[in-house]
Scaffold this motif. Structure first.
Motif, mmCIF file in Angstrom:
data_model
loop_
_atom_site.group_PDB
_atom_site.id
_atom_site.type_symbol
_atom_site.label_atom_id
_atom_site.label_comp_id
_atom_site.label_asym_id
_atom_site.label_seq_id
_atom_site.Cartn_x
_atom_site.Cartn_y
_atom_site.Cartn_z
ATOM 1 N N ASN A 1 -5.773 5.095 14.135
ATOM 2 C CA ASN A 1 -6.119 6.458 14.413
ATOM 3 C C ASN A 1 -4.944 7.114 15.242
ATOM 4 O OD1 ASN A 1 -8.464 6.233 13.021
ATOM 5 N ND2 ASN A 1 -9.757 5.837 14.828
ATOM 6 N N ASP B 1 -6.150 -0.914 6.907
ATOM 7 C CA ASP B 1 -6.876 0.455 7.153
ATOM 8 C C ASP B 1 -7.490 0.680 5.484
ATOM 9 O OD1 ASP B 1 -7.829 2.543 8.070
ATOM 10 O OD2 ASP B 1 -5.887 3.898 8.137
ATOM 11 N N ASN C 1 -7.387 -2.525 19.962
ATOM 12 C CA ASN C 1 -8.124 -2.833 18.343
ATOM 13 C C ASN C 1 -7.296 -2.127 17.636
ATOM 14 O OD1 ASN C 1 -9.448 -0.189 17.640
ATOM 15 N ND2 ASN C 1 -10.554 -0.359 19.769
ATOM 16 N N GLY C 2 -7.461 -2.716 16.300
ATOM 17 C CA GLY C 2 -6.514 -1.983 15.354
ATOM 18 C C GLY C 2 -6.801 -0.917 14.741
ATOM 19 N N LEU C 3 -8.251 -0.383 15.011
ATOM 20 C CA LEU C 3 -8.749 0.689 14.080
ATOM 21 C C LEU C 3 -8.264 2.002 15.236
ATOM 22 C CD1 LEU C 3 -12.249 0.312 12.881
ATOM 23 C CD2 LEU C 3 -10.319 0.825 11.601
ATOM 24 N N GLY D 1 -8.996 -2.670 9.980
ATOM 25 C CA GLY D 1 -8.705 -2.812 11.611
ATOM 26 C C GLY D 1 -8.091 -3.970 11.971
ATOM 27 N N ALA E 1 -2.521 -3.512 19.180
ATOM 28 C CA ALA E 1 -3.786 -3.640 18.476
ATOM 29 C C ALA E 1 -4.458 -5.104 19.029
ATOM 30 C CB ALA E 1 -3.273 -3.904 16.779
#
Length: 89
Positions: free
Chosen positions: A82, A41, A76-78, A18, A72
């Motif tokens: 997704n 990831d 957020n990166g996650l 993330g 991001a």
């Protein structure tokens, strides 16, 4: 990848799933490339392993454009990863 490894070695910081990294130059070395930043990831092929020094989790480096990096940073990166996984190829 060598620059990322050098950063971790020198700073003592670690990368986690993330994370996002502003790279500011083309990941392919080209000045014209729009892929200039990185999201991290979970590696889909390499599982987490246990070593005598603790666990190792493998990450995959994903090149992204400025817009994905900004998203991001603001969210957020996650979450961005997704969303990107759901996009058609």
């Amino acid at each position: 990848m060598q620059s990322l490894a050098k950063y971790v070695f020198n700073s003592g910081n670690i990368f986690v799933i993330g994370d996002h990294v502003s790279w500011h130059c083309g990941l392919d070395g080209s000045e014209r490339s729009k892929i200039r930043h990185i999201l991290l990831d979970k590696d889909p092929q390499l599982s987490r392993i246990e070593t005598p020094c603790g666990f190792v989790e493998f990450v995959q480096i994903i090149g992204v454009c400025k817009d994905e990096l900004k998203a991001a940073q603001k969210w957020n990166g996650l979450g961005i990863l997704n969303i990107l996984k759901k996009l058609p190829e």
